[in-house]
Scaffold this motif. Structure first.
Motif: not given
Length: 236
Positions: A204-208, A223-226, A234-235
């Motif tokens: 959530g903090k990462n915006g995903w 990103t979730l697929r990755t 990469q963040i």
């Protein structure tokens, strides 16, 4: 659901799509439609498996109980999914309970009726075997992932699975249009509530993702697929 709409719906499902018109008509005519209210039980663990079901609308969850007596959520079934195929094999008890997450409409077929139809239409038996094989393969795949993958991978895979089954597009992502608690996710991916809570909080903090009580939005599906594929992310 009107008969013509029901037949159109069923004809697109793997269990029914390969049947000849006569076999399909016989199978469709032998079933019945009924509705469960939210949280209403479909069957309990240990009940004799007399019918199998196709979800026409809503959602069903499989439930079991831990040694401590806590309810564990095993799996979710959405529109088009079949459950209770064990009923076709004979007189066996259901290994888990099943209940509606929300108001849910089901198409039910008695195992005894299908066994009789197989004598006239052997292709129905082949279709059932194919469906059972798919269920077994999915179960084996899920077990293998639980041993071979990190919690983050399993959680991302579960969220993507739910997005496919229950997702609704929104302006900034995909909303999971079904009530899913963090405990349910923990049960599904075989980890602790604390691990799921910690991971979702960081995502959530990462915006995903965006998490609220009983609801999750996926904001960065790529990103979730990755993560699900086990690739580094990469963040920043």
């Amino acid at each position: 659901m009107q008969k013509i709409l029901l037949d159109e719906f069923l004809s697109k499902l793997p269990l029914f799509s390969s049947l000849s018109p006569k076999a399909f008509a016989a199978l469709s005519a032998s079933g019945r439609i009924f509705t469960l209210k939210s949280n209403q039980t479909l069957y309990y663990r240990g009940d004799m498996a007399h019918s199998f079901y196709v979800v026409l609308s809503g959602a069903i969850r499989l439930v079991d109980y831990t040694p401590e007596g806590r309810v564990a959520h095993i799996k979710l079934y959405g529109v088009g999914d079949c459950l209770g195929l064990l009923a076709i094999s004979g007189a066996y008890p259901y290994p888990h309970g099943a209940e509606a997450i929300e108001q849910t409409q089901l198409f039910a077929l008695r195992g005894e009726d299908i066994r009789q139809l197989v004598l006239t239409y052997p292709e129905i038996g082949l279709a059932v075997i194919d469906s059972l094989v798919v269920h077994i393969q999915e179960a084996h795949h899920r077990i293998a992932k639980q041993f071979a993958e990190r919690v983050e991978q399993r959680l991302a895979t579960a969220l993507l699975h739910y997005a496919h089954k229950f997702g609704t597009p929104i302006d900034d992502g995909i909303s999971l249009d079904v009530a899913i608690s963090q405990q349910s996710l923990a049960d599904f991916v075989n980890t602790t509530l604390e691990s799921v809570n910690r991971t979702l909080s960081q995502w959530g903090k990462n915006g995903w993702v965006r998490v609220s009580r009983g609801h999750i939005d996926l904001l960065d599906v790529a990103t979730l697929r990755t993560i699900s594929d086990g690739e580094p992310v990469q963040i920043g």
